[in-house]
Design an enzyme around this catalytic site. Structure first.
Site, mmCIF file in Angstrom:
data_model
loop_
_atom_site.group_PDB
_atom_site.id
_atom_site.type_symbol
_atom_site.label_atom_id
_atom_site.label_comp_id
_atom_site.label_asym_id
_atom_site.label_seq_id
_atom_site.Cartn_x
_atom_site.Cartn_y
_atom_site.Cartn_z
ATOM 1 N N THR A 115 79.684 26.934 81.496
ATOM 2 C CA THR A 115 80.312 27.709 80.423
ATOM 3 C C THR A 115 79.314 27.930 79.293
ATOM 4 O O THR A 115 78.619 27.007 78.884
ATOM 5 C CB THR A 115 81.553 26.964 79.890
ATOM 6 O OG1 THR A 115 82.471 26.816 80.978
ATOM 7 C CG2 THR A 115 82.221 27.731 78.761
ATOM 8 N N ALA A 141 64.231 26.442 75.615
ATOM 9 C CA ALA A 141 63.024 26.843 76.343
ATOM 10 C C ALA A 141 62.655 25.827 77.424
ATOM 11 O O ALA A 141 62.062 26.187 78.436
ATOM 12 C CB ALA A 141 61.859 27.039 75.378
ATOM 13 N N THR A 142 63.012 24.569 77.223
ATOM 14 C CA THR A 142 62.740 23.571 78.260
ATOM 15 C C THR A 142 63.447 23.972 79.555
ATOM 16 O O THR A 142 62.831 24.020 80.630
ATOM 17 C CB THR A 142 63.217 22.171 77.812
ATOM 18 O OG1 THR A 142 62.471 21.784 76.655
ATOM 19 C CG2 THR A 142 63.037 21.139 78.914
ATOM 20 N N CYS A 182 53.823 10.424 69.737
ATOM 21 C CA CYS A 182 54.377 9.080 69.851
ATOM 22 C C CYS A 182 55.344 9.033 71.027
ATOM 23 O O CYS A 182 56.456 9.522 70.940
ATOM 24 C CB CYS A 182 55.094 8.681 68.579
ATOM 25 S SG CYS A 182 54.001 8.646 67.154
HETATM 26 C C1 LIG Z 1 59.753 23.943 71.449
HETATM 27 C C2 LIG Z 1 59.038 24.417 72.629
HETATM 28 C C3 LIG Z 1 59.596 24.281 73.909
HETATM 29 C C4 LIG Z 1 60.915 23.599 74.143
HETATM 30 O O1 LIG Z 1 61.982 24.352 73.641
HETATM 31 P P1 LIG Z 1 63.435 23.693 73.502
HETATM 32 O O2 LIG Z 1 64.306 24.875 73.218
HETATM 33 O O3 LIG Z 1 63.350 22.736 72.372
HETATM 34 O O4 LIG Z 1 63.769 23.057 74.790
HETATM 35 C C5 LIG Z 1 58.872 24.772 74.972
HETATM 36 N N1 LIG Z 1 57.678 25.355 74.803
HETATM 37 C C6 LIG Z 1 57.116 25.504 73.593
HETATM 38 C C7 LIG Z 1 55.782 26.169 73.470
HETATM 39 C C8 LIG Z 1 57.772 25.024 72.466
HETATM 40 O O5 LIG Z 1 57.184 25.158 71.280
#
Ligand SMILES: *Cc1c(COP(=O)(O)O)cnc(C)c1O
Length: 413
Positions: free
Chosen positions: A249, A80-81, A335
């Site tokens: 890929t 999601a990042t 942290c």
């Molecule tokens: C965990 C999270 C992310 C990041 O997702 P990753 O797949 O770990 O990069 C982004 N937004 C929210 C709200 C999340 O809980």
């Protein structure tokens, strides 16, 4: 490391908002794609490639089905990042001639906030909307923030700390009415509650596999293909994979795992939310009947089923977490290397620094049981009592000397 205590096995994992284990049935689907079916889906000249491509496309359809979109509208990412980065930077670059203003909220994940901060340094303007004491954004605030040069609204579907759900469909309606693209970070929402990108009227949506019993390092960005067709400037250049939207890929076992996790989530979408809501209420009731001076954070009803965020007055956050070492939960402190900062989300809903530090996020998930909830509830009460016995201000309040006067609002939800 594990030991058995009463009816539970320690340590207890109650941090499912941070990550989830890969479900065994998801792992079994992924397994062949490491050593046997290892082909590159971009290899068009032999069956190794075709087998991998077929698996990735089935998985794409499974993700799309859960979101209610077309398979072609799914772009694989590393999580999601990356999906948030691609959505926000991709739209910002593609529409820079139209405008340079973005609307978001103060309680977004760092992947959205830090992306917006970078864009500000590059000449874009960002409005960070506040939230109310339950962590909700007022759709009217979104509408008021829209300008002629607004190109994107980015509001998360569910908050990772306090579990509050945002009025996404209402904001979607406003975005549509003003012709502004709408992105939602749904990393915490996907797989936990039903959704449809058309009901929500979102144009872009970020998801992550490891938040819903899939593997880490894979995610997806939904990009609307028609009405409107969203343009994106890719953030990763290379072989032109994913129709040029994201080169590299594909992580084939990861994609397959995310697909399987979405299929699993869909099968459990009726049962899991109900079960988790009951477990959460059980934990909340136990804490509420055993302790005074606590505050439940987030919206009473519009919230993720498995999330409980509680602040305990008259205790120190650090000592509380130390006391609960055999229980995996998160605190209201982030942290960052050497320093411990209070959670900006808890500050945004009106908590003071002290109380933010003295907060705990319980993230209930598939594996948690009533026995675990009872054990955790008892341990928390026991330790809070012990820590408060050392607190002079708690004693004064108990004796009616009234340092702070009224107890924290013990709201029911
Ligand atoms: C965990 C999270 C992310 C990041 O997702 P990753 O797949 O770990 O990069 C982004 N937004 C929210 C709200 C999340 O809980």
């Amino acid at each position: 490391m594990q030991s058995t205590h009463m009816a539970v096995t320690l340590p207890i994992y109650m941090d499912h908002m941070a990550t989830t284990p890969v479900a065994p049935e998801v792992f079994e689907v992924m397994r062949p794609y490491f050593c046997e079916r290892f082909g590159n889906p971009a290899s068009r000249s032999h069956s190794f490639g075709w087998v991998a491509e077929e698996a990735v496309e089935l998985a794409r359809a499974q993700v799309a089905r859960l979101l209610g979109c077309k398979a072609a509208e799914i772009v694989w990412t590393s999580g999601a990042t990356e999906a948030n980065n691609l959505a926000i930077k991709g739209v910002a670059a593609a529409y820079r001639e139209k405008g340079r203003h973005i609307v978001t909220s103060q309680i977004e994940h760092h992947a959205v906030l830090d992306t917006c901060k970078r864009l500000e340094r590059e000449g874009y303007e960002v409005t960070y909307l506040p939230v109310d004491q339950d962590g909700r954004i007022d759709p009217a605030d979104v509408e008021r923030a829209i300008r002629k040069d607004t190109i994107l609204i980015s509001i998360m579907a569910a908050n990772n700390e306090i579990g509050t759900l945002q009025p996404i469909a209402e904001i979607g309606l406003i975005a549509k009415r003003h012709g502004v693209l709408f992105h939602t970070d749904a990393a915490q929402y996907v797989g936990k509650l039903p959704l449809s990108v058309d009901d929500w009227q979102v144009d872009l949506l970020s998801a992550s596999a490891h938040k819903c019993y899939g593997p880490k390092g894979v995610g997806a960005l939904y990009v609307r293909m028609s009405r409107p067709r969203v343009k994106l400037v890719p953030q990763m250049d290379g072989g032109g994979h994913e129709k040029g939207r994201r080169s590299g890929t594909l992580n084939v076992p990861g994609c397959v795992g995310f697909g399987a996790a979405c299929a699993l989530a869909e099968r459990e979408l009726e049962t899991q939310p109900v079960r988790l809501r009951l477990l959460r209420e059980r934990l909340r009731n136990e804490l509420e009947s055993g302790l005074d001076y606590l505050r439940f954070n987030g919206h009473p009803t519009e919230r993720l089923p498995g999330n409980l965020n509680v602040s305990f007055e008259f205790v120190e956050g650090e000592s509380l977490l130390m006391a609960l070492r055999e229980i995996a939960v998160s605190s209201g402190s982030a942290c960052t290397s050497a320093t411990t900062e209070p959670s900006y989300v808890l500050l945004a809903i009106g908590l003071n620094v002290e109380l933010a530090h003295a907060s705990i996020r319980f993230g209930l998930g598939r594996s948690n049981t009533e026995e675990e909830v009872d054990y955790v509830g008892a341990r928390v009460i026991e330790n809070i009592d012990r820590l408060r016995a050392l607190s002079p201000s708690y004693e004064m309040v108990r004796e009616g000397i009234g340092v702070k006067g009224t107890p924290w609002n013990l709201r029911a939800y």
